[in-house]
Design an enzyme around this catalytic site. Structure first.
Site, PDB file in Angstrom:
ATOM      1  CG  ASN A 123     135.603 133.186 142.011  1.00  8.26           C
ATOM      2  OD1 ASN A 123     136.693 133.727 142.205  1.00  8.26           O
ATOM      3  ND2 ASN A 123     135.020 132.449 142.939  1.00  8.26           N
TER       4      ASN A 123
ATOM      5  NE  ARG B 180     136.230 135.188 146.160  1.00 10.26           N
ATOM      6  CZ  ARG B 180     137.240 134.352 146.375  1.00 10.26           C
ATOM      7  NH1 ARG B 180     137.714 133.601 145.385  1.00 10.26           N
ATOM      8  NH2 ARG B 180     137.802 134.282 147.570  1.00 10.26           N
TER       9      ARG B 180
ATOM     10  CG  HIS C 174     137.148 132.725 152.547  1.00 12.46           C
ATOM     11  ND1 HIS C 174     138.106 132.308 153.452  1.00 12.46           N
ATOM     12  CD2 HIS C 174     137.642 132.419 151.315  1.00 12.46           C
ATOM     13  CE1 HIS C 174     139.122 131.773 152.801  1.00 12.46           C
ATOM     14  NE2 HIS C 174     138.853 131.823 151.496  1.00 12.46           N
TER      15      HIS C 174
ATOM     16  NE  ARG D 161     146.331 131.421 150.242  1.00 10.72           N
ATOM     17  CZ  ARG D 161     145.099 131.869 150.085  1.00 10.72           C
ATOM     18  NH1 ARG D 161     144.686 132.944 150.726  1.00 10.72           N
ATOM     19  NH2 ARG D 161     144.254 131.226 149.287  1.00 10.72           N
TER      20      ARG D 161
ATOM     21  CD  GLU E  13     133.079 131.575 147.489  1.00 10.27           C
ATOM     22  OE1 GLU E  13     133.892 132.253 148.139  1.00 10.27           O
ATOM     23  OE2 GLU E  13     133.410 130.623 146.761  1.00 10.27           O
TER      24      GLU E  13
END
Length: 406
Positions: A19, A101, A189, A249, A393
């Site tokens: 990842n 990922r 996501h 962000r 994940e």
């Protein structure tokens, strides 16, 4: 990683998950010799601070320590350090696949996909849509294609889970030819939400198949409305800038503000990009940190510091509450609200404030359960069940890579 891999993954092999971010690589090694695939990796860790002055390397249960990386090729050097760790753990078995990922699959890639040079070239076209993650995942893939072409690599896409969104949720209110060129809301996501689609029925039974909102709150943050365990609406859209206010962000922003910054204040495209991705959100408003748990310590400070801290957290929570309300409207009600990812799993005060402001939906917390991050944090009087579910994940990527390459 020194043995040839001339066949697809089979039981008894191992699969490595990478990842990759702009300055870090998380890694996890899963044992495919067990059926079903274990949820917990046999080994995992993280290289952090890649390209910076003080990179670190840490494995499961071991405190991160400084690591020497080649300053000219830090990413290659970090991958080599991970490779050494993998070799030490093979134990005579074969590394049969590497799963990555990959944040953006665009309008073409939804299912996990074996990556070759042609696929890699396609995915490079989506770098502008996910500049914080896409180029670094692809750099790792390119390095491994060159160094170890015998090991199959699979890209697992964060946008893939949202392939089920209805067109009305994908469509942007732009001229029709923009849609035809691929400008649409994709959602992100997805690996986290895909894990929720597996884990939530195990914990909550049929309730998880009803009207569900999952709040993935980390340094990046989004919400996903799920019905029948499928994505029907989400807050992130064309890029990972949309939706909720995040650590650095902006989240959703009036595009007129961007036009003003560029036309009147004469900011360049690069300066605006830096502001939107790196200098906004909690960090930008508070002036303190991108981490809610740090900002909250300053709410009681005197003067501007305390005021900015309070406003930053108030806005952060307000945006979450507003979007949950909007998704509940799309769903026609709410049966289950679940918090996940770093902030969602570990910041009880964020959950408490969000649920306090959603009391009109019938949410009521068990404060003791919330304080210890319990799996169910709603009280018996709550009309909506509220849960906390750790995401996974890496396991999803490993499972999906085995399915795609097996």
């Amino acid at each position: 990683m020194n043995r040839p891999a001339d066949r697809y993954p089979t039981r008894g092999d191992l699969v490595l998950v990478l990842n990759c971010g702009s300055s870090s690589i998380k890694f996890a090694l899963f044992d495919a010799g067990q059926d079903p695939l274990p949820r917990q990796p046999a080994w995992n860790g993280k290289v952090h601070g890649i390209g910076g002055p003080s990179p670190t390397y840490g494995e499961t249960g071991i405190e991160p320590a400084p690591v020497a990386l080649d300053p000219e090729r830090p990413y290659l050097s970090a991958l080599q350090r991970i490779r050494e760790g993998v070799v030490a753990r093979l134990g005579g078995r074969r590394l049969a696949a590497i799963a990555h990922r990959v944040v953006h699959g665009g309008s073409r890639y939804f299912a996990p996909t074996r990556v070759d040079a042609a696929v890699l070239a396609d995915l490079e076209g989506y770098i502008p849509l996910a500049p914080l993650h896409q180029p670094f995942a692809l750099e790792a893939i390119a390095i491994l294609l060159r160094e170890r072409p015998d090991i199959p690599q699979a890209a697992c896409f964060d946008t893939g889970f949202h392939h089920t969104l209805p067109d009305v949720e994908k469509l942007l209110p732009l001229p029709w030819d923009c849609w035809q060129r691929g400008l649409r809301r994709y959602g992100f996501h997805g690996l986290s939400y895909e894990y929720m689609a597996t884990a939530l029925p195990e914990r909550h039974g049929d309730l998880a198949r009803g009207r569900v909102v999952v709040a993935h709150l980390g340094s990046g943050a989004s919400l996903c409305a799920m019905q029948g365990l499928r994505s029907v609406a989400t807050t992130m859209g064309f890029s990972a800038l949309d939706g909720l206010m995040m650590g650095t962000r902006t989240g959703a922003l009036d595009p007129g503000a961007l036009l003003y910054l560029m036309e009147i204040e004469k900011l360049s495209l690069e300066q605006v990009g830096q502001m939107l991705y790196h200098r906004s959100g909690l960090l930008g408003v508070s002036g303190i940190s991108s981490e809610p748990r740090v900002v909250v310590r300053h709410e009681g400070d005197p003067g501007e510091t305390g005021e900015r801290a309070r406003l930053a957290l108030e806005l952060y929570v307000r945006r979450i509450v507003r979007e949950i309300g909007a998704l509940a409207a799309v769903l026609g009600g709410l049966d289950l609200l679940v918090f996940t990812a770093g902030v969602g799993e570990h910041n009880a005060f964020v959950r408490e404030r969000v649920c306090r402001d959603l009391a009109f939906l019938g949410l009521a917390l068990d404060q003791g359960a919330n304080a210890v991050d319990a799996p169910i944090i709603s009280s018996d009087a709550s009309r909506v069940r509220v849960g906390v579910e750790p995401t996974n994940e890496e396991w999803v990527a490993a499972r999906d890579a085995l399915r795609a390459l097996g």
